[in-house]
Each structure stands twice: as C-alpha cells, then as structure tokens.
Design an enzyme around this catalytic site. Structure first.
Site, PDB file in Angstrom:
ATOM      1  N   HIS B  60     -54.263  85.352 -16.246  1.00 33.58           N
ATOM      2  CA  HIS B  60     -53.564  86.548 -15.760  1.00 33.58           C
ATOM      3  C   HIS B  60     -53.722  86.641 -14.250  1.00 33.58           C
ATOM      4  CE1 HIS B  60     -57.699  87.911 -16.273  1.00 33.58           C
ATOM      5  NE2 HIS B  60     -57.446  89.089 -15.744  1.00 33.58           N
ATOM      6  N   HIS B  62     -54.968  88.856 -12.129  1.00 33.85           N
ATOM      7  CA  HIS B  62     -56.023  89.582 -11.415  1.00 33.85           C
ATOM      8  C   HIS B  62     -56.745  88.600 -10.493  1.00 33.85           C
ATOM      9  CE1 HIS B  62     -56.425  93.262 -14.297  1.00 33.85           C
ATOM     10  NE2 HIS B  62     -55.567  93.484 -13.321  1.00 33.85           N
ATOM     11  N   ASP B  64     -59.735  87.877  -9.557  1.00 29.89           N
ATOM     12  CA  ASP B  64     -60.911  87.074  -9.913  1.00 29.89           C
ATOM     13  C   ASP B  64     -60.557  85.927 -10.867  1.00 29.89           C
ATOM     14  OD1 ASP B  64     -60.392  89.184 -11.729  1.00 29.89           O
ATOM     15  OD2 ASP B  64     -62.410  89.055 -12.573  1.00 29.89           O
ATOM     16  N   HIS B  65     -59.285  85.791 -11.191  1.00 26.88           N
ATOM     17  CA  HIS B  65     -58.837  84.681 -12.039  1.00 26.88           C
ATOM     18  C   HIS B  65     -57.817  83.780 -11.332  1.00 26.88           C
ATOM     19  CE1 HIS B  65     -60.686  86.184 -15.850  1.00 26.88           C
ATOM     20  NE2 HIS B  65     -60.757  87.251 -15.074  1.00 26.88           N
ATOM     21  N   HIS B 140     -54.916  93.163 -22.043  1.00 26.00           N
ATOM     22  CA  HIS B 140     -55.669  93.556 -20.866  1.00 26.00           C
ATOM     23  C   HIS B 140     -54.813  94.550 -20.075  1.00 26.00           C
ATOM     24  CE1 HIS B 140     -58.876  93.230 -18.040  1.00 26.00           C
ATOM     25  NE2 HIS B 140     -58.238  92.515 -17.144  1.00 26.00           N
ATOM     26  N   HIS B 268     -67.966  86.403 -18.042  1.00 24.64           N
ATOM     27  CA  HIS B 268     -67.269  87.505 -17.367  1.00 24.64           C
ATOM     28  C   HIS B 268     -68.127  88.764 -17.334  1.00 24.64           C
ATOM     29  CE1 HIS B 268     -63.855  90.155 -16.210  1.00 24.64           C
ATOM     30  NE2 HIS B 268     -63.427  89.049 -15.641  1.00 24.64           N
TER      31      HIS B 268
END
EC number: 3.1.26.11
Lengths: 301, 301
Positions: B60, B62, B64-65, B140, B268
């Site tokens: 996805h 976001h 941090d990914h 999410h 995570h």
C-alpha cells in the site's frame, strides 16, 4: 552560526555515506538545507528537535537532495506537529510532495506552505529583522539554486562605563545600541561612537550544490563566513564535470579564493574515491582554509 | 525458500528500526516486498545484489511501505541497470514514481513496468512454471493488499534403482519425473509410483501487512509454510486497532491458528513498546510456532 552536516555524499546512499542534508543554526532559526533519503534518521541521530525546523530549503529535485523530504513530512504528521512549515525549492516540489500525501491519504495537522522558484537570478526567499535568505543561481543538469544565508548587522555593544559617566538613564540604552546619538537635557549631543563599540560581525553562509564551476556566483558570495561548495570529483576526473555538471575540489577552491571566503567546506564526494583527504589536499593548493564535510560533523563560526 | 527481513517496524523510521521491507527468495527469484525509506541502504547492508531484484511488490502507499522505492529506482538508473523491473502495487504507484523521475530529469536505462491493482478480490500478479504470486485483499486505512507466494509442485523424485531394474533408458527419466508411467516395448505398463517417490513439498509464503483483523483471508492462506502478519499493537492497545486498522499480536496468532500455518512471523511493531518479546509471548498463548521479525533476521524454510 552553527552548521551540522547530516549527509554530504553524492548519488547512491549507503549507511555510512548519507546523501546531502545540513542543519544551519542562525539567529535562533534552525534551517534544513536539502533532504536526501534517510535525513529523518540522521536528524534523530544528531538529536535535532523536529519541531524547531520551520523552513526547509531544497536546492534541486535530484533524489540525493530531496527523496527524504516526503518521509520527514509524513513523520511530522504522525507526530501531530502543529508548527508551520515552509518549503523552498524549484518549481515542481509542491506537486512532488502533495501527490504523495494524497496517495497515502495523509492530511497535515500543520500549515504546510511551498515557495517555488524558477528564476535564474537571486531571489530573496526569507527575510526578518535578523537575517535574509537569497537564492544563488547555479548550473546543473536540472534547475538548481544554492542559498545565501546572511545575518543582518546586530546592535552595537554598549560602553556601560561611558554611559554611566554621562549619567544616561537605562531607558535610553536600547536606542543607543541601535546606533542613535544621545542628546542631553541641555541640548549637548553625545555621538554614538563615544557610547558604543562595533557589534558582532554579521555572519553568512553560502550553500552551493550541485553545480558546475560557475565563476559568476563570486560577486554574490564574496566575503561569506563559510562557503559549502560541492566537489564531486578530483582534478583527475575533471573531464566528467562538463557532462555531469559537477565540480572538482580545485574548482571549488578557485571559487573560494576569488570570493575571499572565510572557510571553504567541501562535500558531495563521488563514491569512487576512498580517501577524502585527497579532496582537502587538492583544494588547499589553491585555498588554504579548506575543511571537509563529514556526516555528523559540526562547524561553529 | 528464504526470507530476509530488511525492516519490520511501523511508522517513523530510525536507524535501528527500519520500516517495512523484505526479500523473499523462491525458486531462483528474488522478490522485494515493500520498500520503506532506507531500503536501499538495508539491501546493501544485507549484501543483496540489486540486479537480481526484478519484481517489487508494494502492499500500500503509506510512506513506511513505499518511500524508499523512488530512491532505489534512481540508484538502479545511476548504476546503469539493464535488467527489466516490474512493480506491483495499488493504483497510483505509477504516477508516484513517474512524476518524481520526470522532475529529476531521469530516464531509466532499463524497462520499467507497473502493474496496478484496485480490486478487492485475489488477483494473480505473476505466474511461471515454478511459482505463482496472488494478492491477498486486506483492510487498512487506504487500499491495501498482501501477497501470497506459492511454489508449484516440482518434479517427483526418481527411484534410480527401480529404473535400472526395469532397464529404462535415461532419455525417459525427465518424463517419469514429471509423473508419467513407463510403457515397455512389449506394452507392459510400469506405473509411475513404482519408479518415483513424492517430490519436495511446495512451499508458500503469505505477507499480510498492514491490516485490521480480517478472518476472511483464512481460506486463502490456509496451510502456508510461513505467514507474516502485522502486529502493530499488543492486546492492551486493542482499542486502537479499529481506528488505525491495525492488528494485535494475539489477533495475528488467531489468524495463524485458524489457517494452520507452519510458522507465524510477527512484525510492524509500534515504537511505543520497548520489549519485543511481549509480542511473542502474547501470540504464543494462541499459536505456539511464532517467530519475531527483526531487522536483518533471516528465516529459511
């Protein structure tokens, strides 16, 4: 004036060779200059308080100078920052950041402003009572500018003994420090120079990265306290400068010498060289007061 | 099957707590799963050969990914990569990358393809003779999917002694390993089961991050060799899961138990917890075969 090098290496970031990012402390401000990938980690490592950064200056949109910015802004959001943030950079930087925030479904909890540049002459970006920040037009493969940070002249130093001898009340001290003469009740004028001495010399910092050797920046940066000038290459690779639009250590030193700067700081080293002292040696043959930027190094002026 | 955890922490990246990124080695492929800021540094640290990564899977958008992806692609360009690269991720990822390359004036020297998803049912992303990769619909705050990597059944193991007893020529071995019976010149049929034993059990890996507790993924991931399931919180903060759309360690373990997976790997982690063993303990009360992801840790199956 205090300069903290967060990263000073060119191109591909490695754990022990961070891309460009610096923190300049000047007159109570904490300016972030460039923001390569991993800058937020470097800020934490150097214990810089995120909330104190209210102005971020981006020289150009190559990854090693800007790809840490979206991550830093996202972290500001996660930390529920409320301090305003202004980002200064080339045209396109607003789109670059906003598209990513939009795709992540993130809204800033703070006021986020952009000031984009696309003009090849010096522009004043920020000015207050104590300092001024101006762009320095550079020449690189894409639109690039450096930044000139200049303190304004501060108050003159009060000669307390002289003021007491003239029986001047403290209420007048502020005006005297600002350079005004003192007029006694009988009309007699005491010139300011009898009551004060020169204030601190205003300091200045010029950040010039990335750029090819560009002599016409010299008038703008003449006599700065410190000049950071990129030196991607050594003289032995000078033939690469024209195509890549980078400079050698010797060229950086030539600029420093012509501009009679206080200190030259080299950085943006190509990863092809193992020994950074070679940069210093090459530059010092032209300009003695040369220092090497290193990740985590702090310069105080 | 080998899994290398490059980063497994949530939200704000720190030098000792990298955001999500993993390398999965399966049937000669090297898959990069998610790519938080700093992933290229972690790849170097773990000595992963950049050119071997030909498929990158992003769960996805976001930060941090995904905020390490543009930097990694830029580095590929600088290194004059020529191997093809395909990026699988949610709709928008192509725009996110291409706008940044455009603003940097960078052109890839290699073929860069995107496959974007926006469908909430499992989709096959990649399939060849040896494996298949399918999306796992997750829930999410923004559109998110996980990934199911499945080896296909390989050849059966040849019983050389049996083959020699039947005086079978080597030219037939390949067909026999593929499961075919052998027909002698006189027409007699030797059943495959007399000539082979079962091949290796196909391995499988399910990556599920980020997601709220979502029981309906269980049928799709049942009996996988290993399941990585996010566990941002401990049970004590379960009330935060619904708003943030994350899971607890206990919830991850419940999924693992229902799906009778081989091994559960947690990750995570929220930065609010100092002791990661608390995650393991909580999960093991539900599902014994629980492991903790840690930056740099390698799992072999």
């Amino acid at each position: 004036m205090k300069l903290t090098i967060l990263g000073c290496h060119s191109a591909t970031p490695r754990d022990n060779a961070r891309p460009t990012a610096q923190i300049l402390e000047m007159k109570g401000h904490l300016f972030l200059i460039d923001c390569g990938e991993g800058t937020q980690m470097a800020l934490r490592k150097n214990r810089v308080k995120f909330a104190r950064i209210k102005h971020i200056f981006i020289s150009h949109l190559h990854g090693d100078h800007v790809y840490g910015l979206i991550g830093l802004i996202s972290t500001f959001c996660l930390l529920s920052r409320d301090a305003d943030l202004t980002i200064y950079g080339p045209k396109g930087i607003k789109e670059l950041i906003l598209i990513q925030l939009k795709l992540a479904g993130v809204y800033t909890s703070f006021s986020l402003r952009f000031r984009e540049s696309e003009i090849n002459t010096p522009q004043i970006l920020l000015e207050d009572d104590s300092l001024q920040v101006t762009t320095i037009p550079l020449e690189h493969r894409i639109f690039t500018h450096g930044f000139l940070f200049q303190e304004k002249p501060g108050d003159r130093h009060l000669d307390i003994v002289a003021c007491q001898e003239y029986e001047i009340e403290k209420a007048y001290y502020r005006k005297i420090k600002q350079g005004h003469d003192y007029v006694k009740e009988n009309g007699e004028v005491i010139p300011n120079t009898e009551l004060t001495t020169d204030g601190d010399q205003p300091k200045s910092y010029a950040f010039c990265s990335d750029t090819v050797y560009k002599e016409d920046i010299v008038p703008q940066i003449t006599d700065v306290t410190a000049l950071y000038h990129e030196s991607t290459f050594l003289k032995s690779h000078e033939h690469l400068c024209e195509k890549t639009k980078h400079s050698t250590a010797e060229q950086a030193a030539k600029i420093a010498k012509k501009a009679t700067v206080g200190t030259l700081i080299l950085g943006h080293y190509s990863s092809r060289y193992g020994d950074y002292e070679l940069f210093r040696k090459e530059a010092q043959e032209v300009f003695e007061k040369t220092e090497l930027a290193m990740d985590g190094k702090v310069f105080e002026f």
